[in-house]
Design a protein around this motif. Structure first.
Motif, PDB file in Angstrom:
ATOM      1  N   GLU A  18      68.801  24.078  81.105  1.00 46.66           N
ATOM      2  CA  GLU A  18      67.794  23.254  81.780  1.00 46.66           C
ATOM      3  C   GLU A  18      67.780  23.487  83.290  1.00 46.66           C
ATOM      4  OE1 GLU A  18      70.215  22.006  79.777  1.00 46.66           O
ATOM      5  OE2 GLU A  18      69.039  21.515  78.015  1.00 46.66           O
ATOM      6  N   TYR A  19      68.877  24.046  83.828  1.00 50.83           N
ATOM      7  CA  TYR A  19      68.992  24.278  85.269  1.00 50.83           C
ATOM      8  C   TYR A  19      68.600  25.703  85.653  1.00 50.83           C
ATOM      9  CZ  TYR A  19      71.788  19.955  85.246  1.00 50.83           C
ATOM     10  OH  TYR A  19      72.235  18.674  85.093  1.00 50.83           O
ATOM     11  N   THR A  39      58.861  23.589  85.023  1.00 47.57           N
ATOM     12  CA  THR A  39      59.642  23.796  86.239  1.00 47.57           C
ATOM     13  C   THR A  39      60.155  25.223  86.318  1.00 47.57           C
ATOM     14  OG1 THR A  39      60.323  21.471  86.248  1.00 47.57           O
ATOM     15  CG2 THR A  39      61.651  22.986  87.530  1.00 47.57           C
ATOM     16  N   ASN A  72      60.629  19.626  92.399  1.00 42.07           N
ATOM     17  CA  ASN A  72      61.217  18.764  91.376  1.00 42.07           C
ATOM     18  C   ASN A  72      62.528  18.228  91.962  1.00 42.07           C
ATOM     19  OD1 ASN A  72      62.399  17.589  89.124  1.00 42.07           O
ATOM     20  ND2 ASN A  72      61.605  19.141  87.723  1.00 42.07           N
ATOM     21  N   CYS A  74      64.198  15.445  91.480  1.00 41.11           N
ATOM     22  CA  CYS A  74      65.143  14.862  90.525  1.00 41.11           C
ATOM     23  C   CYS A  74      66.028  15.955  89.914  1.00 41.11           C
ATOM     24  CB  CYS A  74      64.386  14.110  89.440  1.00 41.11           C
ATOM     25  SG  CYS A  74      65.452  13.306  88.238  1.00 41.11           S
ATOM     26  N   LEU A  75      65.420  17.046  89.465  1.00 43.88           N
ATOM     27  CA  LEU A  75      66.186  18.147  88.879  1.00 43.88           C
ATOM     28  C   LEU A  75      67.071  18.803  89.935  1.00 43.88           C
ATOM     29  CD1 LEU A  75      66.890  19.863  86.438  1.00 43.88           C
ATOM     30  CD2 LEU A  75      64.917  21.297  86.964  1.00 43.88           C
ATOM     31  N   LYS A  76      66.555  18.945  91.145  1.00 45.51           N
ATOM     32  CA  LYS A  76      67.346  19.552  92.224  1.00 45.51           C
ATOM     33  C   LYS A  76      68.611  18.729  92.460  1.00 45.51           C
ATOM     34  CE  LYS A  76      67.144  21.358  96.884  1.00 45.51           C
ATOM     35  NZ  LYS A  76      66.280  21.802  97.961  1.00 45.51           N
ATOM     36  N   GLN A  78      70.141  16.778  90.270  1.00 47.24           N
ATOM     37  CA  GLN A  78      71.016  16.966  89.108  1.00 47.24           C
ATOM     38  C   GLN A  78      71.785  18.282  89.222  1.00 47.24           C
ATOM     39  OE1 GLN A  78      68.426  16.775  85.732  1.00 47.24           O
ATOM     40  NE2 GLN A  78      68.397  14.541  85.687  1.00 47.24           N
TER      41      GLN A  78
END
Length: 135
Positions: A18-19, A39, A72, A74-76, A78
């Motif tokens: 996911e990353y 993303t 993104n 939020c993902l950054k 995480q």
């Protein structure tokens, strides 16, 4: 179930899939969402559009506005939190793999032929054969 307790699928370098950017398959530093909601690493998706593609790389659906790119955050966050917990040994493994990939891309882009790596001779009888001098 806590979010932190969920199991994540890892790529061959031990990075949660996911990353990773779907284009480069590398850990994202600046995850960016396009108008389809997918993303990608900012540089990768920007280059995709700069090359003239007007489709989403994952779905191949047409994109109306290639300039519509949103960070993104939020993902950054995480990814940054995950990186702080990431073991140093695995980080070194990632750096070596990234360098190897970068070399291959550079060679491809500059039409340089990479010589094949020579295989080491297999040891004979469990030990390497000693060089014998004159008797």
């Amino acid at each position: 179930m806590r979010l932190g307790a969920m199991k994540m699928e890892l790529d061959d370098k031990g990075v949660p899939i996911e990353y990773c950017c779907p284009i480069t398959r590398e850990l994202m530093k600046n995850p960016t969402v396009n108008e389809t909601g997918h993303t990608y690493e900012y540089e990768s998706i920007f280059e995709w559009f700069a090359l003239g593609y007007d489709t989403d790389p994952k779905t191949h659906k047409s994109i109306r506005n290639v300039k519509f790119l949103i960070p993104n955050r939020c993902l950054k966050k995480q990814i940054q939190e995950w990186m702080q917990r990431y073991p140093g040994k695995q980080a070194k493994k990632m750096e070596k793999a990234d360098f190897s990939i970068a070399c291959k891309i550079y060679a491809r882009d500059h039409k340089i032929k990479i010589p094949k790596r020579k295989q080491r001779a297999e040891p004979v009888g469990g030990k390497e054969k000693e060089a014998q001098g004159p008797s």
